[in-house]
Design a protein around this motif. Structure first.
Motif, mmCIF file in Angstrom:
data_model
loop_
_atom_site.group_PDB
_atom_site.id
_atom_site.type_symbol
_atom_site.label_atom_id
_atom_site.label_comp_id
_atom_site.label_asym_id
_atom_site.label_seq_id
_atom_site.Cartn_x
_atom_site.Cartn_y
_atom_site.Cartn_z
ATOM 1 N N ALA A 136 33.008 50.672 36.963
ATOM 2 C CA ALA A 136 32.456 50.478 35.532
ATOM 3 C C ALA A 136 31.110 50.163 35.548
ATOM 4 O O ALA A 136 30.427 49.762 36.420
ATOM 5 N N PRO A 137 30.423 50.331 34.137
ATOM 6 C CA PRO A 137 28.991 50.135 34.073
ATOM 7 C C PRO A 137 28.734 48.589 33.643
ATOM 8 O O PRO A 137 29.560 48.044 33.097
ATOM 9 N N ALA A 138 27.457 48.476 33.883
ATOM 10 C CA ALA A 138 27.071 47.000 33.418
ATOM 11 C C ALA A 138 25.510 46.956 33.192
ATOM 12 O O ALA A 138 24.831 46.980 34.182
ATOM 13 N N ALA A 146 32.898 41.403 31.753
ATOM 14 C CA ALA A 146 33.776 41.897 31.095
ATOM 15 C C ALA A 146 34.571 43.128 31.880
ATOM 16 O O ALA A 146 35.709 43.165 31.924
ATOM 17 N N ALA A 147 33.971 43.633 32.900
ATOM 18 C CA ALA A 147 34.304 44.631 33.679
ATOM 19 C C ALA A 147 35.350 44.002 34.624
ATOM 20 O O ALA A 147 36.425 44.706 34.933
ATOM 21 N N LEU A 148 34.865 42.884 35.288
ATOM 22 C CA LEU A 148 35.478 42.400 36.503
ATOM 23 C C LEU A 148 36.828 41.704 35.909
ATOM 24 O O LEU A 148 37.875 41.784 36.439
ATOM 25 N N TYR A 197 35.372 38.282 43.385
ATOM 26 C CA TYR A 197 36.617 39.007 42.659
ATOM 27 C C TYR A 197 37.130 40.163 43.554
ATOM 28 O O TYR A 197 38.233 40.755 43.268
ATOM 29 N N GLY A 198 36.538 40.152 44.880
ATOM 30 C CA GLY A 198 37.214 41.537 45.723
ATOM 31 C C GLY A 198 36.544 42.852 45.322
ATOM 32 O O GLY A 198 37.176 43.809 45.773
ATOM 33 N N ALA A 199 35.536 42.554 44.347
ATOM 34 C CA ALA A 199 35.011 43.929 43.958
ATOM 35 C C ALA A 199 33.808 44.177 44.668
ATOM 36 O O ALA A 199 33.112 43.392 45.216
ATOM 37 N N LYS A 200 33.264 45.543 44.542
ATOM 38 C CA LYS A 200 31.883 46.108 45.172
ATOM 39 C C LYS A 200 30.729 46.072 43.800
ATOM 40 O O LYS A 200 31.261 46.441 42.606
#
Length: 673
Positions: A10-12, A20-22, A60-63
């Motif tokens: 997702a873009p931010a 919002a993306a996370l 969040y465990g995201a990159k």
């Protein structure tokens, strides 16, 4: 069968968009800093916000991927290195890169950094992917103009392939647009594109027609056919958080096999609907503009979408074990089975109960209040000696401390560790030369080359005309092959180049990265073209190390800057011709009036005429004015290139110095030259 491990990227452009993306389930987010980002007009992230964004994503465990996808100048090099070292220490997971010099500097500063090749690099063939891999890229974002079968073939040559699946489309092939820079000094390659393509243009004089404006992209209905893709990228760092949230949600639906709500996405943002024309190969009906209905319909959806990301999702289970014994400090252990990790905190010595003593039910009442955290309560166990009590505030404080320690442990587990060097760029300006530049002439065809052979040191001739040039008796040692700037049939092009190589033609113009790889394999002498967007000394070093024998520098720079670039191989500039402003895969004339009525030009709202040249698989839009430098202005360079068009035309010459003196807005804003 849809791949379950496809990444939703997702873009931010702001912190609210990142959240919002996370919160809506993105697996990764890409952002830009205040500098070096191709979306310079977005809110973007300060250095401190980048560090915070890294922590939040890793919680969040995201990159988190950082876009450093603009070209830089020599005076940017030191600041760029400091920026890379800082963001690496903050824990950025990968860098999205366009500039060859940036690749060089990142590898010097952080040797084990993860590199993703930006779509701005114009990689669109297997050879291009192989070249990117040889430079250390683990992932590429191929050109958005490719059909599915070409993307699938490219994916066999690189560990990871990321494609855009939703959002705005540029009219030009990314990295090959100079329109905004040339007419408004706002360079797309510097992150401040003025979106010239959204302005009125027409091939037949239609006043309000937007001949260069494409609809937005949506490939959500094609995800089931993307088993060769690792990352599904949503465009939109300039967009509001509600757009980001809705795009992530609908992409998740599509990944799970559900039908995405394209009507809702269209209402949130679109330009007269969506297109999948490049991916399917059906390039009709791809043009569109933002209309009143697109704007009005959004207001009904935005408040509802905002609800999706207002609440913190509870991602992980959290259990507690508490030990309360007389005359001993309270111990609270927290454990997270999702990561198989635990933390421990201690409190004060418990007091004797004056009334009702404490039990596990009372402990659970306080410890289960996980509130707005990423954890959901699972259970509490432990040992509580008789007759003791602990205040609610003390238990709450222990819970908060345990949660914070657990969050930090998760963040640390998900944060990459880099080898950061003490490298500092050593860039010295090139010493001036009095040597007269070599003259290279880029011709339309073999007949034109024959006419100008005696005036040139090198003749740059289209691939399809080179064999004819040999038959006309042109010296094979003067011929430089100019292959197509974009191709869907790379093997055919390679076969033709091999044939010409066998005939004794050894020079190749590398107009994009793929030809560097091909030319090296064929053992040719490689000449870097303007499409490589070389703007700094480190790019020259990188490309020289990669096999180039000389380099044409970017025409988006001032002459004063270009003369200072210090290169280990000869460098030159374009000194004459109508400069190509856009490389397009969808001809604007064909869309508006059809090929039968083609007048080979489009006109802007001021009445200026921009020539359009069709090359089969692509078209090029050229500047209305003709670049013209005098003998004094070309001094100090090793060679100059003259680009010929129809020189027999009776149309009067409208000369320009291009950007060689006025430069571009963000250049003059950041540094006086």
């Amino acid at each position: 069968m849809i791949k379950k491990n496809m990444e939703i990227l997702a873009p931010a452009g702001s912190f609210e968009a990142l959240e919002a993306a996370l919160r809506c389930g993105a697996d990764a987010v890409y952002i830009g800093g205040k500098n070096f980002s191709a979306r310079g007009n977005a809110q973007n992230f300060s250095d401190e916000e980048i560090a915070h964004a890294c922590s939040l994503c890793h919680l969040y465990g995201a990159k988190l991927y950082l876009a450093v996808n603009t070209v830089i100048s020599d005076y940017n090099a030191e600041d760029f290195c400091k920026y890379i070292k800082y963001t690496a220490s903050a824990g950025v997971d990968a860098y999205i890169v366009q500039d060859w010099g940036c690749i060089y500097l990142i590898k010097k500063c952080v040797p084990n950094a993860v590199l993703h090749a930006s779509t701005q690099m114009t990689i669109h063939t297997p050879e291009g992917a192989e070249f990117a891999k040889s430079l250390g890229f683990s992932r590429i974002v191929p050109a958005r103009e490719l059909p599915a079968e070409n993307i699938a073939e490219i994916s066999k040559h690189i560990p990871e392939t990321e494609i855009f699946i939703h959002g705005a489309l540029c009219m030009s092939v990314s990295g090959q647009c100079y329109f905004s820079a040339m007419i408004g000094s706002r360079s797309a390659n510097r992150g401040v594109c003025g979106q010239v393509c959204r302005l009125p243009f027409s091939s037949c004089g239609a006043k309000n027609f937007s001949a260069l404006s494409l609809k937005d992209l949506s490939l959500l209905n094609h995800i089931k056919n993307m088993n060769n893709i690792c990352s599904l990228k949503i465009e939109g760092r300039m967009k509001r958080p509600e757009y980001v949230a809705s795009a992530v949600i609908e992409t998740k639906k599509a990944l799970s096999g559900q039908a995405p709500n394209l009507d809702m996405l269209r209402s949130v943002f679109s330009r007269d609907g969506f297109t999948d024309g490049y991916f399917t190969g059906k390039r009709n009906h791809m043009f569109g503009t933002r209309v009143k209905d697109d704007v009005v319909s959004a207001k009904d959806f935005l408040p509802e979408i905002k609800k999706y990301y207002q609440k913190q999702p509870q991602l992980y289970s959290l259990g507690f074990e508490i030990t309360i014994r007389e005359n001993q400090k309270i111990t609270l252990n927290a454990y997270c089975p999702d990561y198989n990790i635990s933390v421990s905190v201690t409190g004060d010595i418990p007091e004797k109960a004056l009334k009702k003593p404490m039990d596990l039910n009372y402990a659970e009442k306080q410890l289960s209040k996980l509130g707005d955290t990423v954890f959901r309560y699972s259970e509490v166990s432990g040992e509580i000696s008789d007759g003791l009590t602990v205040s609610a505030s003390a238990l709450n404080a222990l819970r908060r401390e345990a949660v914070e320690k657990m969050q930090n442990k998760i963040i640390n587990l998900n944060t990459p560790k880099y080898n950061i060097t003490d490298y500092t760029p050593d860039i010295t300006s090139k010493k001036p030369s009095d040597k007269k530049p070599e003259i290279r002439i880029q011709c339309l065809n073999a007949s034109q080359a024959e006419k100008y052979e005696y005036k040139s040191d090198m003749l740059i001739i289209p691939l399809s005309e080179c064999e004819k040039a040999l038959r006309l008796g042109i010296d094979k040692n003067k011929i430089c092959i100019a292959p197509p700037r974009f191709t869907l049939h790379e093997n055919e092009i390679i076969s033709e180049m091999q044939n010409l190589k066998d005939m004794g033609i050894n020079h190749l113009l590398c107009v994009n990265p793929s030809y560097i790889q091909t030319g090296k394999r064929l053992g040719m002498i490689l000449h870097g073209g303007f499409g490589l967007n070389v703007t700094n000394s480190c790019s020259c070093r990188m490309l020289a190390d990669s096999g180039l024998d000389d380099i044409t520098l970017s025409f988006e720079m001032k002459l004063s800057q270009l003369r200072k670039i210090n290169s280990p191989v000869p460098t030159g500039i374009i000194s004459y011709g109508q400069l190509p402003l856009m490389l397009v895969r969808n001809c604007p004339i064909r869309n508006e009036v059809g090929c039968a009525k083609c007048n080979k030009s489009i006109t802007d709202r001021t009445g200026r005429n921009f020539p359009v040249k069709c090359s089969g698989e692509y078209a090029e839009i050229f500047n209305a004015d003709t670049l013209l430098l005098d003998e004094k202005e070309i001094s100090g360079f090793d060679f100059v290139t003259v680009i010929l068009s129809d020189e027999n035309s009776e149309k009067p010459l409208s000369p320009t110095k291009g950007l060689y003196y006025r430069g571009i807005i963000n250049e003059t804003k950041n540094k006086k030259n």
